[in-house]
Design a protein around this motif. Structure first.
Motif, PDB file in Angstrom:
ATOM      1  N   VAL A 188     -11.907   8.630  -0.887  1.00 10.24           N
ATOM      2  CA  VAL A 188     -11.927   7.792   0.399  1.00 10.24           C
ATOM      3  C   VAL A 188     -10.723   7.113   0.681  1.00 10.24           C
ATOM      4  O   VAL A 188     -10.450   6.463   0.223  1.00 10.24           O
ATOM      5  N   GLU A 189     -10.584   8.075   2.692  1.00 10.80           N
ATOM      6  CA  GLU A 189      -9.713   7.640   2.950  1.00 10.80           C
ATOM      7  C   GLU A 189      -9.851   6.322   4.232  1.00 10.80           C
ATOM      8  O   GLU A 189     -11.252   6.261   4.960  1.00 10.80           O
ATOM      9  N   ILE A 190      -9.229   4.835   4.437  1.00  7.42           N
ATOM     10  CA  ILE A 190      -8.707   3.907   4.857  1.00  7.42           C
ATOM     11  C   ILE A 190      -7.756   3.590   5.577  1.00  7.42           C
ATOM     12  O   ILE A 190      -6.936   4.220   4.966  1.00  7.42           O
ATOM     13  N   ARG A 191      -7.991   3.750   7.532  1.00  7.26           N
ATOM     14  CA  ARG A 191      -6.626   3.900   8.040  1.00  7.26           C
ATOM     15  C   ARG A 191      -6.266   2.067   7.706  1.00  7.26           C
ATOM     16  O   ARG A 191      -5.634   2.097   8.592  1.00  7.26           O
ATOM     17  N   PRO A 215      27.177  13.165   3.994  1.00 11.18           N
ATOM     18  CA  PRO A 215      25.975  13.101   3.230  1.00 11.18           C
ATOM     19  C   PRO A 215      24.897  13.522   5.021  1.00 11.18           C
ATOM     20  O   PRO A 215      25.741  12.924   5.415  1.00 11.18           O
ATOM     21  N   ALA A 216      23.716  14.402   4.807  1.00 10.91           N
ATOM     22  CA  ALA A 216      22.870  14.709   5.723  1.00 10.91           C
ATOM     23  C   ALA A 216      21.994  13.464   5.838  1.00 10.91           C
ATOM     24  O   ALA A 216      21.554  13.522   4.413  1.00 10.91           O
ATOM     25  N   ALA A 217      21.743  13.274   6.924  1.00 13.37           N
ATOM     26  CA  ALA A 217      20.450  12.015   7.105  1.00 13.37           C
ATOM     27  C   ALA A 217      19.195  13.145   6.572  1.00 13.37           C
ATOM     28  O   ALA A 217      18.657  13.741   6.650  1.00 13.37           O
ATOM     29  N   ALA A 218      18.151  12.489   5.443  1.00 16.21           N
ATOM     30  CA  ALA A 218      17.190  12.979   5.068  1.00 16.21           C
ATOM     31  C   ALA A 218      16.483  13.029   6.362  1.00 16.21           C
ATOM     32  O   ALA A 218      16.058  12.392   6.912  1.00 16.21           O
ATOM     33  N   PRO A 219      15.549  14.392   6.029  1.00 23.61           N
ATOM     34  CA  PRO A 219      14.437  14.797   6.914  1.00 23.61           C
ATOM     35  C   PRO A 219      13.250  14.001   7.276  1.00 23.61           C
ATOM     36  O   PRO A 219      13.199  13.263   6.045  1.00 23.61           O
ATOM     37  N   ARG A 220      13.189  13.523   7.854  1.00 24.25           N
ATOM     38  CA  ARG A 220      11.940  12.076   8.182  1.00 24.25           C
ATOM     39  C   ARG A 220      10.870  13.767   8.526  1.00 24.25           C
ATOM     40  O   ARG A 220      11.138  14.402   9.467  1.00 24.25           O
ATOM     41  N   LYS A 221       9.397  12.654   7.804  1.00 27.74           N
ATOM     42  CA  LYS A 221       7.886  13.398   8.402  1.00 27.74           C
ATOM     43  C   LYS A 221       7.943  13.168   9.692  1.00 27.74           C
ATOM     44  O   LYS A 221       7.450  12.339   9.875  1.00 27.74           O
ATOM     45  N   VAL A 222       7.286  14.090  10.116  1.00 28.93           N
ATOM     46  CA  VAL A 222       6.801  14.028  11.535  1.00 28.93           C
ATOM     47  C   VAL A 222       5.917  15.280  11.672  1.00 28.93           C
ATOM     48  O   VAL A 222       5.370  16.001  11.963  1.00 28.93           O
ATOM     49  N   ALA A 223       5.002  14.786  12.830  1.00 30.73           N
ATOM     50  CA  ALA A 223       4.092  15.572  13.454  1.00 30.73           C
ATOM     51  C   ALA A 223       3.440  15.416  14.729  1.00 30.73           C
ATOM     52  O   ALA A 223       3.390  14.430  15.568  1.00 30.73           O
ATOM     53  N   ASN A 224       3.829  16.781  15.902  1.00 31.44           N
ATOM     54  CA  ASN A 224       3.662  16.493  16.876  1.00 31.44           C
ATOM     55  C   ASN A 224       4.501  15.311  17.490  1.00 31.44           C
ATOM     56  O   ASN A 224       5.079  14.942  19.069  1.00 31.44           O
ATOM     57  N   GLY A 225       6.125  15.341  16.904  1.00 34.56           N
ATOM     58  CA  GLY A 225       6.853  14.227  17.377  1.00 34.56           C
ATOM     59  C   GLY A 225       6.716  13.339  17.024  1.00 34.56           C
ATOM     60  O   GLY A 225       7.889  12.088  17.503  1.00 34.56           O
ATOM     61  N   GLU A 226       5.927  12.763  16.224  1.00 32.62           N
ATOM     62  CA  GLU A 226       6.082  11.352  16.199  1.00 32.62           C
ATOM     63  C   GLU A 226       5.413  11.001  14.803  1.00 32.62           C
ATOM     64  O   GLU A 226       5.075  12.635  13.951  1.00 32.62           O
ATOM     65  N   GLN A 240       3.875  10.209  11.128  1.00 28.84           N
ATOM     66  CA  GLN A 240       2.335  10.484  10.485  1.00 28.84           C
ATOM     67  C   GLN A 240       1.896   9.063  10.486  1.00 28.84           C
ATOM     68  O   GLN A 240       2.987   8.402   9.452  1.00 28.84           O
ATOM     69  N   PRO A 241       0.732   8.439  10.451  1.00 29.71           N
ATOM     70  CA  PRO A 241       0.544   7.365  10.025  1.00 29.71           C
ATOM     71  C   PRO A 241      -0.294   7.705   8.675  1.00 29.71           C
ATOM     72  O   PRO A 241      -0.354   9.130   7.881  1.00 29.71           O
ATOM     73  N   LEU A 242       0.285   6.312   7.982  1.00 32.07           N
ATOM     74  CA  LEU A 242       0.431   6.385   6.548  1.00 32.07           C
ATOM     75  C   LEU A 242      -2.043   6.008   6.232  1.00 32.07           C
ATOM     76  O   LEU A 242      -1.859   4.835   6.893  1.00 32.07           O
ATOM     77  N   CYS A 243      -2.484   6.015   5.279  1.00 36.72           N
ATOM     78  CA  CYS A 243      -3.757   5.848   4.660  1.00 36.72           C
ATOM     79  C   CYS A 243      -3.892   5.232   3.531  1.00 36.72           C
ATOM     80  O   CYS A 243      -3.242   5.366   2.778  1.00 36.72           O
ATOM     81  N   TYR A 244      -5.021   4.376   2.758  1.00 37.12           N
ATOM     82  CA  TYR A 244      -4.693   4.260   2.034  1.00 37.12           C
ATOM     83  C   TYR A 244      -5.696   5.144   1.180  1.00 37.12           C
ATOM     84  O   TYR A 244      -7.244   5.158   1.860  1.00 37.12           O
ATOM     85  N   VAL A 245      -5.497   6.186  -0.111  1.00 35.48           N
ATOM     86  CA  VAL A 245      -7.427   6.688  -0.531  1.00 35.48           C
ATOM     87  C   VAL A 245      -7.285   5.756  -1.880  1.00 35.48           C
ATOM     88  O   VAL A 245      -6.575   5.820  -2.282  1.00 35.48           O
ATOM     89  N   ALA A 246      -9.425   6.094  -2.364  1.00 35.50           N
ATOM     90  CA  ALA A 246      -9.370   5.634  -3.145  1.00 35.50           C
ATOM     91  C   ALA A 246     -10.348   7.241  -3.951  1.00 35.50           C
ATOM     92  O   ALA A 246     -10.623   7.429  -3.551  1.00 35.50           O
ATOM     93  N   GLY A 247      -9.491   6.821  -5.267  1.00 32.76           N
ATOM     94  CA  GLY A 247     -10.548   7.776  -6.112  1.00 32.76           C
ATOM     95  C   GLY A 247      -9.554   8.529  -7.042  1.00 32.76           C
ATOM     96  O   GLY A 247      -8.446   7.639  -7.384  1.00 32.76           O
ATOM     97  N   PRO A 248      -9.391   9.120  -7.980  1.00 31.55           N
ATOM     98  CA  PRO A 248     -10.526  10.682  -7.439  1.00 31.55           C
ATOM     99  C   PRO A 248     -12.328  10.064  -7.758  1.00 31.55           C
ATOM    100  O   PRO A 248     -12.221   9.743  -8.256  1.00 31.55           O
TER     101      PRO A 248
END
Length: 222
Positions: free
Chosen positions: A189-192, A54-65, A67-75
């Motif tokens: 609303v996005e909070i880091r 089985p192939a390794a699952a691809p990791r979501k990356v941005a610019n080689g790093e 991607q940080p996660l944030c909490y969002v509240a809504g809608p």
């Protein structure tokens, strides 16, 4: 004296014979055969496997790093309500931002009458002049997928739009009606500071707002 000399020679020959015999035993040590059970597991090359690994699952990356996660509240349907939640978060020393998202409702809002894109700008200009000579307000679309089309305007009344289409076609000019659906806007609303937003903190920030949920998503770039 001669007897002593012969004794030494005989002794050396005896030691040489013993050393030679011991060396042969070391070099000719018996090889022990191991009996491996038939059902034991064996090593295989990757090429010999019946099924690929089985192939390794691809990791979501941005610019080689990662991607940080944030909490969002809504809608939120109203931006002011979203700003109130953002103010409550700021009062707790949390930083955030408001993101707006346009959502298509599927309900028709307007009807766009136009002549489909022509083969060239010269052909579009010819159609435009003919329509203007007949006193129809129109213009050429210059960008996008509809470049070189000729617009005859937007209508809120469906019957008026299709009546104009039929009239334009009676001049041997092709025309069509495109339905422009209504769109609503949502506010989130996005909070880091994810580590600080435990369950109790999120409930405190949400306060009495109903129909609002918290989701963990990838942060939008600032």
């Amino acid at each position: 004296m001669r007897w002593i000399f012969l004794t030494l020679v005989f002794g050396n020959l005896l030691l040489l014979a013993l050393f030679w015999q011991q060396q042969n035993k070391t070099e000719m040590a018996p090889v022990v055969a191991l009996d491996i059970p038939a059902n034991s597991r064996q090593l295989q090359l990757v090429q010999e496997l019946a099924e690929p690994l089985p192939a390794a699952a691809p990791r979501k990356v941005a610019n080689g790093e990662r991607q940080p996660l944030c909490y969002v509240a809504g809608p939120y349907a109203d931006e002011l309500d979203a700003r109130h939640l953002l103010a409550r978060a700021a009062a707790l020393s949390l930083s955030g931002r408001i993101n707006s998202v346009e959502i298509a409702t599927g309900e028709p809002a307007e009807y766009w009458v136009l002549v489909p894109p022509r083969a060239s700008r010269a052909e579009a200009m010819r159609v435009l002049r003919e329509l203007q000579q007949r006193s129809y307000d129109s213009y050429i679309v210059t960008q996008g997928d509809l470049a070189e089309a000729v617009s005859l305007g937007l209508f809120r009344n469906k019957e008026s739009a299709y009546r104009l289409q039929k009239t334009i076609e009676s001049y041997d000019i092709p025309a069509e009606v495109r339905v422009m659906n209504k769109a609503s806007r949502e506010y989130w609303v996005e909070i880091r500071e994810v580590a600080q937003l435990n369950d109790r903190m999120r409930e405190r920030i949400r306060a009495a707002d109903t129909g609002i949920s918290w989701e963990l998503v990838e942060c939008k770039s600032r």
